[in-house]
Scaffold this active site. Sequence first.
Site, short mmCIF file in Angstrom:
data_model
loop_
_atom_site.label_atom_id
_atom_site.label_comp_id
_atom_site.label_asym_id
_atom_site.label_seq_id
_atom_site.Cartn_x
_atom_site.Cartn_y
_atom_site.Cartn_z
N GLU A 153 -33.66 18.80 21.61
CA GLU A 153 -33.78 17.85 22.73
C GLU A 153 -32.44 17.14 22.85
OE1 GLU A 153 -36.66 14.73 21.94
OE2 GLU A 153 -36.20 14.75 19.80
N ARG B 104 -49.69 7.92 22.19
CA ARG B 104 -48.59 8.28 21.29
C ARG B 104 -48.30 7.15 20.30
NH1 ARG B 104 -43.29 10.34 24.23
NH2 ARG B 104 -42.96 8.12 24.57
N LYS C 254 -42.81 8.21 17.11
CA LYS C 254 -41.68 7.50 17.75
C LYS C 254 -41.43 6.24 16.94
CE LYS C 254 -40.32 6.31 22.45
NZ LYS C 254 -38.92 6.72 22.34
N1 PXG Z 1 -36.89 12.40 23.09
C1 PXG Z 1 -36.61 11.28 22.42
C2 PXG Z 1 -35.98 11.37 21.08
C3 PXG Z 1 -36.94 10.04 22.97
O1 PXG Z 1 -36.68 8.92 22.29
C4 PXG Z 1 -37.81 11.18 24.93
C5 PXG Z 1 -37.46 12.37 24.31
C6 PXG Z 1 -38.49 11.23 26.26
O2 PXG Z 1 -39.85 10.83 26.14
P1 PXG Z 1 -40.65 10.17 27.36
O3 PXG Z 1 -42.00 9.93 26.81
O4 PXG Z 1 -39.91 8.91 27.74
O5 PXG Z 1 -40.66 11.15 28.46
C7 PXG Z 1 -37.52 9.98 24.27
C8 PXG Z 1 -37.81 8.69 24.94
C9 PXG Z 1 -34.73 4.92 27.15
C10 PXG Z 1 -35.22 5.23 25.81
O6 PXG Z 1 -34.23 3.79 27.34
C11 PXG Z 1 -36.12 6.26 25.66
C12 PXG Z 1 -36.58 6.56 24.42
C13 PXG Z 1 -36.10 5.85 23.35
C14 PXG Z 1 -35.21 4.84 23.51
C15 PXG Z 1 -34.76 4.50 24.76
O7 PXG Z 1 -34.87 5.80 28.01
N2 PXG Z 1 -37.49 7.54 24.16
#
Ligand code: PXG
Length: 292
Positions: free
Chosen positions: A184, A52, A151
């Site tokens: 989301e 990703r 991201k």
């Molecule tokens: N949606 C968004 C907008 C995200 O930023 C997820 C879904 C979940 O993705 P993953 O790959 O983690 O299953 C994210 C995850 C944290 C944190 O501390 C997580 C994210 C960004 C900033 C902080 O959990 N991204």
Amino acid sequence: MGLLIYLDGELLPEEQAKISVFDHGLLYGDGVFEGIRAYNGRVFRLEEHLERLYDGARALQLQIPLDKAQMTEAVLETLRANELRDAYIRMVVTRGVGDLGLDPLKCHSPTVFIIADAIELYPEELYETGLALITCSTRRNDPAALDAGIKSLNYLNNILAKMETTQAGVPEGIMLSTDGHVAECTAVNIFLVKDGRLITPPLHIGNLGGVTRTVTMTLGQAQGIPVAEQLFRIKDVYCADECFLTGTAAELVPVVTVDGRTIGDGKPGPITKSLREAFVALTRAEGTPIYS
Ligand code: PXG
């Protein structure tokens, strides 16, 4: 004792890990990042996170100066230097130092840093009792303007939504797409259970393709639960049998109220519980070893 931070090929004490005020990651949010976890000496789904990150960078024409094997080694080195077995890992690649204009072509060397630290978890009782959510008034970015699959370091719309949840005294909030479908939450993906089916919004409405989301869909299928990526609205959330959220930090966390309405019977449901158990077991069983 402070942390050792990986910064452009060096491991530096955190006081010395500094980047320039001319870095375009800071000036324009021009860059990409990942949040990854290590469990009991193994990094969970590192390849998927790297894919990703590299895809996002490619979409931005940002050339990461390390290949995936070197980046893997940099992550593992950072974990070892900090003697971590269970950790939260933040990997960041910025456009690097440029001038005060937007032009990324004037930035000649991307900045790469990796922070690995002890993980701050949701309190255990939240997994037992479930979360309360609100619907945020801040909409998710329109995917016609910015692809949510990248991201990027631009998290302002999620941050505006996060401020709403904090104001409301709840840990997370639902973000809608510009046309009013559930997309989301501020940093997690959302799932519903309705009539024994698992439903999550498709990626084209402008949500992040979460690594935990993909793992959860696979676990659902393995348990014989029909899984669908389907558009739905907030009313469908209110009327769901179960609701839960997925993300690297949160793992898989049940939701029991949304905008004051009780979801299902107000307790974490059976499918949520069984998927959570399967997820936790998987995180303990698989991953890239840190200390071989
Ligand atoms: N949606 C968004 C907008 C995200 O930023 C997820 C879904 C979940 O993705 P993953 O790959 O983690 O299953 C994210 C995850 C944290 C944190 O501390 C997580 C994210 C960004 C900033 C902080 O959990 N991204």
